[in-house]
Design a protein around this motif. Sequence first.
Motif, PDB file in Angstrom:
ATOM      1  N   ILE A   5      39.089  30.031  37.920  1.00 53.71           N
ATOM      2  CA  ILE A   5      40.018  30.816  39.652  1.00 53.71           C
ATOM      3  C   ILE A   5      39.347  29.430  40.803  1.00 53.71           C
ATOM      4  O   ILE A   5      38.733  29.696  40.643  1.00 53.71           O
ATOM      5  N   SER A  24      43.736  32.970  43.358  1.00 56.32           N
ATOM      6  CA  SER A  24      43.311  34.707  43.038  1.00 56.32           C
ATOM      7  C   SER A  24      43.250  34.898  44.467  1.00 56.32           C
ATOM      8  O   SER A  24      43.053  34.049  45.340  1.00 56.32           O
ATOM      9  N   SER A  27      44.014  30.468  37.728  1.00 56.45           N
ATOM     10  CA  SER A  27      44.722  31.945  38.444  1.00 56.45           C
ATOM     11  C   SER A  27      44.499  31.455  40.086  1.00 56.45           C
ATOM     12  O   SER A  27      43.734  31.056  40.006  1.00 56.45           O
ATOM     13  N   TYR A  56      39.241  40.583  38.429  1.00 61.41           N
ATOM     14  CA  TYR A  56      40.179  40.397  36.783  1.00 61.41           C
ATOM     15  C   TYR A  56      39.476  41.086  35.956  1.00 61.41           C
ATOM     16  O   TYR A  56      37.892  41.138  36.064  1.00 61.41           O
ATOM     17  N   TRP A  82      47.425  33.997  35.213  1.00 60.96           N
ATOM     18  CA  TRP A  82      47.145  36.045  34.993  1.00 60.96           C
ATOM     19  C   TRP A  82      48.368  36.619  35.394  1.00 60.96           C
ATOM     20  O   TRP A  82      48.805  37.202  34.795  1.00 60.96           O
ATOM     21  N   GLU A  93      38.439  38.942  43.363  1.00 61.92           N
ATOM     22  CA  GLU A  93      37.913  39.198  42.085  1.00 61.92           C
ATOM     23  C   GLU A  93      37.940  40.297  41.500  1.00 61.92           C
ATOM     24  O   GLU A  93      37.458  41.579  41.597  1.00 61.92           O
ATOM     25  N   GLU A 112      38.477  41.063  33.055  1.00 61.04           N
ATOM     26  CA  GLU A 112      38.068  39.815  32.089  1.00 61.04           C
ATOM     27  C   GLU A 112      36.766  40.125  30.801  1.00 61.04           C
ATOM     28  O   GLU A 112      37.590  39.482  29.954  1.00 61.04           O
TER      29      GLU A 112
END
Length: 211
Positions: A141, A122, A120, A127, A13, A125, A129
Amino acid sequence: METSELRGLIVDWGGVLTAPLDEAITRWVAAEGIELEAYAQVMRGLVDEAESPIHELERGKLSPAEFEQVLAARLRGQGLQIEADGLLARMLEGLQALSEDMVGLLRRARAAGLRTALLSNSWGEHYPEHLWIGAFDEVVISGRVGMRKPEPEIFEHTCRLLELPPQQCVFVDDMRVNVLGAAQLGLVGVHFTSYQETVQELEILFGLDLR
């Protein structure tokens, strides 16, 4: 290996689907009034610890809020006044915009019959998406699965989800250590430096037109 044997495409990512991480960090430290070298020194210290708080964060063993407290305390040790709450969101704000080129490449790869996955490490959180709908068959993740790159277990886990052996998967990452970790397991590693170089390399590997 014949190109037709390659059937899976796994990508990172931050720095692959987004702007380079260094750019995001440089903007963040400037906004917070932090010297880049002071930040780098703190991060090196965190990585070098026997039970690295960064690695524990990436494995999901340390919560984002707990890591923010640790990082803020280390930065304060450098004489900086840093607010811990929301620290990771501020750091990673520059990674919210996705590369339309890379997301489009992944959608075309899926349409051509390849199995695709995001993989990814991480830092919470954060992301977006909703911006990659239709790009991935699987999303892995690190904090959700308790494993991190470049450890072999997370590559094995991702390949199992794609129902492919590692030897049939290509892995793209901007961090060479992760590419090498994947290659040691048998995946074909591609070190991401730009979209143009990456799409050219993937077209050769898969024998497909991905533009």
